[in-house]
Scaffold this motif. Sequence first.
Motif, PDB file in Angstrom:
ATOM      1  N   THR A   1      51.542  15.685  71.949  1.00 32.24           N
ATOM      2  CA  THR A   1      50.556  15.461  73.008  1.00 32.24           C
ATOM      3  C   THR A   1      50.177  16.784  73.651  1.00 32.24           C
ATOM      4  O   THR A   1      51.046  17.619  73.925  1.00 32.24           O
TER       5      THR A   1
ATOM      6  N   SER B   1      47.609  18.650  76.794  1.00 30.04           N
ATOM      7  CA  SER B   1      46.796  18.429  77.985  1.00 30.04           C
ATOM      8  C   SER B   1      45.355  18.805  77.671  1.00 30.04           C
ATOM      9  O   SER B   1      45.093  19.742  76.912  1.00 30.04           O
TER      10      SER B   1
ATOM     11  N   THR C   1      45.199  13.795  78.708  1.00 26.92           N
ATOM     12  CA  THR C   1      46.042  14.228  77.584  1.00 26.92           C
ATOM     13  C   THR C   1      45.560  13.543  76.303  1.00 26.92           C
ATOM     14  O   THR C   1      44.802  12.566  76.363  1.00 26.92           O
ATOM     15  N   TYR C   2      45.999  14.071  75.195  1.00 22.92           N
ATOM     16  CA  TYR C   2      45.669  13.440  73.909  1.00 22.92           C
ATOM     17  C   TYR C   2      46.853  13.575  72.957  1.00 22.92           C
ATOM     18  O   TYR C   2      47.480  14.645  72.872  1.00 22.92           O
ATOM     19  N   THR C   3      47.160  12.481  72.235  1.00 26.63           N
ATOM     20  CA  THR C   3      48.250  12.455  71.257  1.00 26.63           C
ATOM     21  C   THR C   3      47.653  12.405  69.862  1.00 26.63           C
ATOM     22  O   THR C   3      46.884  11.493  69.541  1.00 26.63           O
TER      23      THR C   3
ATOM     24  N   LYS D   1      46.996  11.948  65.867  1.00 32.33           N
ATOM     25  CA  LYS D   1      47.280  10.857  64.940  1.00 32.33           C
ATOM     26  C   LYS D   1      47.714  11.325  63.552  1.00 32.33           C
ATOM     27  O   LYS D   1      48.179  10.523  62.749  1.00 32.33           O
TER      28      LYS D   1
END
Length: 518
Positions: A414, A416, A453-455, A457
């Motif tokens: 993840t 920010s 935030t981004y996780t 794939k």
Amino acid sequence: MSILIFLIISYILLSISLYLLFPKANVKAVKGLIPGVNFVEWCKIIGRKPAYALWLLFPIVNIFIYCGMAVDLVRSFNKFRFVHSALAVIYAPAIFTMIALNKKDVYAGPVIPREEEYKKQVADAIKTNKPRQLEKLKASPFHKSAIREWTEAIVFAVFAAAFIRMFLLEAYKIPTPSMEGSLLVGDFLFVSKAHYGIRTPMTVAMFPLLHNTIPFIGSESYQEKPSLPYFRLPALESIDRNEPIVFNWPVGDSVYLSPVRSYTAQQVRTNKDVAADVGNAKLITRPIDKKDHYIKRCIAIAGDSLQIRDKQVYINGVAAENPDHMQFMYQVQSTNLNWERVASLGIKVPQNKIVPYYLDQEQVNALKSMDPAIRIEPFDMTPYSSGLFPFDEQHFKWTVDNYGPIYIPKKGATVSLTPETIALYRRVIDVYENNDYEEKGNQYIINGQPATTYTFKQDYFWAMGDNRHNSEDSRAWGFVPHDHIVGKPLFIWFSTKDGNMSNGINWNRVMTSAYKMK
């Protein structure tokens, strides 16, 4: 998941078609619905031993076995025309159901022993010189005309070649000097598609044995629809740092075609020379598996932090191992060089004999030994470093030789989202991972929801050419997504000098490794 659902549905339809067909061969219908049993009974119906069904458990081989069994099953019901065999291969449940529902179609007995008997009779007639007997045998449904024999042979050859190319092994030619001096223009490579996991086809409506364009015509060799979802079989090994990889050009989803190569819309928009080269060409969209093929060295893998300081790559703060023949651009001034000897060192001499020279350290030392008064100066690439990924000069003052630090996305990690990081990962979020993404003021909206935030794939990689000053690589267009990975170069099976047969063959490169650092 989508391709798994497709396979499950296809198997269910196949089982139903066998359920309908089996009674015509005096086999209980319910056996067509029992996994494993249905294939054993299928073998018996066509005249194969039950153990023959075990071949269906072997990946890749099972596709050929299945197609052969499908053709033999329809032939066991006296369906011998080419169209019957073709339909059995293309979609067996359809023709199985047609035979089952047609009252006129009856089971004629196992086709395998009947065909073997026919071949035995033909062989005996030839051996005993009985032309009249041979003529009578032409009335057999097993007899095939010369045209039919050639057609089937050609179709099978194309199918087998396309299958091998699609799933196992493909030949590639090095067209540009971006990997010199490890891989040269004119090198022909065999690339394994199994090492990093076989990627099943996504584009299904295409000309076999062609990638994305039709030679001479220049038009696309495929239709984008219908298409299958992305799926990859388990890998034999992971992708390692410092090994060459073949992949689909990540930014090649929307391109303009010139007579020489394809360009992204951004390249056309920001470079006048590129725009002139493209002319009035139309913008073309391409799916993942039809984007151009590139080969570069995997410098960093998912989860790494990469930085280039004064030309040296650092991974996670540690200086990376460099290829022995890594090249940079130099300016050379000399009046005493033997130019034929220079060329014999594999050095391409520019027309003005001053710049650009792309040299590795061994070549630099060799030139110095030839002329003690020679001046060899590293070329300053700073003025030529505009337009680098992530295309945000406000936040990133990076150059070709001083770049980063940059984090390589790893599946499950993840980050920010800030004005700085969004430039790095905007395309990942929006394009590579298929999110509905937009920016509203200072907000980042992902799938309709504000996000800070981004996780990730999937995993990503960083690819660079060994010819560091003459390579369009990740510094120009960013990360290589895992779903874009094509395969691992194995060895050079042929090599022409400067990519032209008329210049001769590089015999010392034939059958040599394509992936070692040395």
